[in-house]
Design an enzyme around this catalytic site. Structure first.
Site, PDB file in Angstrom:
ATOM      1  CG  ASP A  67      46.624  38.988  39.901  1.00 24.97           C
ATOM      2  OD1 ASP A  67      47.770  39.132  39.430  1.00 24.97           O
ATOM      3  OD2 ASP A  67      46.066  37.886  39.978  1.00 24.97           O
ATOM      4  CG  ASP A 136      40.833  28.647  44.124  1.00 19.00           C
ATOM      5  OD1 ASP A 136      41.436  28.932  43.053  1.00 19.00           O
ATOM      6  OD2 ASP A 136      40.642  29.471  45.038  1.00 19.00           O
ATOM      7  CG  HIS A 138      42.621  31.693  41.622  1.00 23.18           C
ATOM      8  ND1 HIS A 138      43.008  31.496  42.925  1.00 23.18           N
ATOM      9  CD2 HIS A 138      43.778  31.758  40.916  1.00 23.18           C
ATOM     10  CE1 HIS A 138      44.327  31.456  42.988  1.00 23.18           C
ATOM     11  NE2 HIS A 138      44.816  31.607  41.791  1.00 23.18           N
ATOM     12  CD  GLU A 143      40.585  33.148  45.092  1.00 21.98           C
ATOM     13  OE1 GLU A 143      40.432  32.038  44.551  1.00 21.98           O
ATOM     14  OE2 GLU A 143      41.621  33.439  45.719  1.00 21.98           O
TER      15      GLU A 143
HETATM   16  C1  F6R Z   1      48.854  35.553  39.129  1.00 27.20           C
HETATM   17  C2  F6R Z   1      47.487  35.075  38.979  1.00 27.20           C
HETATM   18  C3  F6R Z   1      47.073  33.755  39.510  1.00 27.20           C
HETATM   19  C4  F6R Z   1      48.009  32.604  39.114  1.00 27.20           C
HETATM   20  C5  F6R Z   1      47.520  31.284  39.689  1.00 27.20           C
HETATM   21  C6  F6R Z   1      48.477  30.156  39.377  1.00 27.20           C
HETATM   22  O1  F6R Z   1      48.980  36.843  38.565  1.00 27.20           O
HETATM   23  O2  F6R Z   1      46.714  35.783  38.444  1.00 27.20           O
HETATM   24  O3  F6R Z   1      45.769  33.492  39.042  1.00 27.20           O
HETATM   25  O4  F6R Z   1      48.103  32.542  37.729  1.00 27.20           O
HETATM   26  O5  F6R Z   1      47.374  31.383  41.078  1.00 27.20           O
HETATM   27  O6  F6R Z   1      49.682  30.407  40.039  1.00 27.20           O
HETATM   28  P1  F6R Z   1      50.965  29.484  39.831  1.00 27.20           P
HETATM   29  O7  F6R Z   1      51.437  29.707  38.441  1.00 27.20           O
HETATM   30  O8  F6R Z   1      51.950  29.988  40.859  1.00 27.20           O
HETATM   31  O9  F6R Z   1      50.538  28.066  40.074  1.00 27.20           O
END
Ligand code: F6R
Length: 242
Positions: A67, A136, A138, A143
Site C-alpha cells: 500500500d 480492525d 485490515h 478495511e
Molecule cells: C502496512 C499495512 C498495514 C499494517 C497494519 C499493522 O503496509 O499494510 O496493514 O500491516 O496496519 O500495522 P502495525 O504493524 O504498525 O501494527
C-alpha cells in the site's frame, strides 16, 4: 496454518527473518510482497544485518508493497516508499527498478490501480507475502466492509486506522484519508503468506481473524482459506488464539 509463538518482539523479528531469508536463498529472484508499519521493523533490521554479513543477496529480489498513502510524494517522510527505502531497500543493495509501490501522487487513481495490478500480474504473482494486521482486522488497507475487494483500489481509511497511524504524524488531521492498497486476490494467490503480530493490543483481533468466522467484516479472516500461512507472533499477541 503454522504458528510460531515467540517470547517477545525481538525473537518474533528473528523468526520471521529466518523465513524470508530462506525464501530468498531458495529462490534468489523471489517476488516478495512487503508491508510497512511497526511490526516488520525488527524483521527488516535482521534482514539488513544478514545482508551486511554477506549471508543474503538481494540483487535479484523483486518487491511489491501492499500500500501507499494517496497524496504523499515518495520523498515524504511518512510515505511508505520512504519507509521502505529507509528500512530495507537502501541497505540491502536491492535493484531500485525491482521495487514497486503504488504512486501516491498519480494523477489518475483508477489508472494507477490498474497499473499496479498489471505489475503484480507481470511478475506471475507473489512468492511470499508479508502481512501485519490492523486492530480492525485490515490487511494492507483492505478495511472491514461488506465484501472482499479483489483488486488494487483506493481505500477510505477507517477512523480506527487513522487513530492508529496518527503516531507517525504530527496530528490525526495530517493522516491522509485515503490510500492505495493491493486487493485480496494477489494476497490469496501468493505462494506463501507470512503474518507478523506483536503486543497484547493485537490479541483480540488475532483471535477474531484466525479463530472466528471468515467475513469481510474482519478482512484478515480470509487468510483461514489460504493454503500456506505462517503466523509468527509474540506470546502477548497470540495469547487469545484458540
Ligand atoms: C502496512 C499495512 C498495514 C499494517 C497494519 C499493522 O503496509 O499494510 O496493514 O500491516 O496496519 O500495522 P502495525 O504493524 O504498525 O501494527
Amino acid at each position: 496454518m503454522k504458528i510460531h509463538k515467540t517470547a517477545d518482539y525481538e525473537t518474533m523479528g528473528r523468526k520471521a527473518a529466518d523465513i524470508v531469508a530462506a525464501q530468498i536463498t531458495l529462490k534468489p529472484d523471489s517476488v516478495l510482497g512487503l508491508a510497512t508499519g511497526s511490526t516488520p521493523l525488527g524483521l527488516y533490521a535482521r534482514l539488513v544485518e544478514r545482508h551486511k554479513a554477506g549471508e543474503l543477496d538481494f540483487a535479484r529480489v523483486r518487491t511489491v508493497n501492499l500500500d501507499e498513502y494517496e497524496g504523499l510524494a515518495a520523498a515524504h517522510p511518512q510515505s511508505y516508499r520512504f519507509y521502505m527505502e529507509q528500512n530495507l531497500f537502501s541497505k540491502t543493495g536491492i535493484c531500485p527498478g525491482n521495487t514497486h509501490l503504488p504512486d501516491g501522487l498519480a494523477a489518475d487513481p483508477a489508472a494507477e490501480c490498474a497499473r499496479y495490478d498489471a505489475v503484480i500480474r507481470g511478475f506471475g504473482g507473489i512468492d511470499l507475502q508479508l502481512l501485519g494486521i490492523g486492530h480492525d482486522g485490515h490487511i494492507g488497507f483492505n478495511e472491514p466492509g461488506g465484501h472482499f475487494e479483489n483488486d488494487t483500489h483506493v481505500a477510505v481509511l477507517t477512523p480506527e486506522t487513522i487513530d492508529a497511524n496518527k503516531r507517525f504524524f504530527t496530528s490525526a488531521a495530517e493522516v491522509p484519508r485515503r490510500a492505495y492498497t493491493m486487493g485480496i486476490r494477489p494476497i490469496m494467490l501468493a505462494g506463501r503468506v507470512l503474518v507478523v503480530v506483536s503486543g497484547v493490543d493485537k490479541a483480540d483481533i488475532v483471535r477474531r481473524a484466525f479463530s472466528g468466522p471468515v467475513t469481510p467484516a474482519v478482512p484478515a479472516s480470509i487468510l483461514q482459506m489460504h493454503r500456506d500461512v505462517t503466523l509468527v507472533g509474540d506470546e502477548a499477541a497470540l495469547g487469545k488464539l484458540l
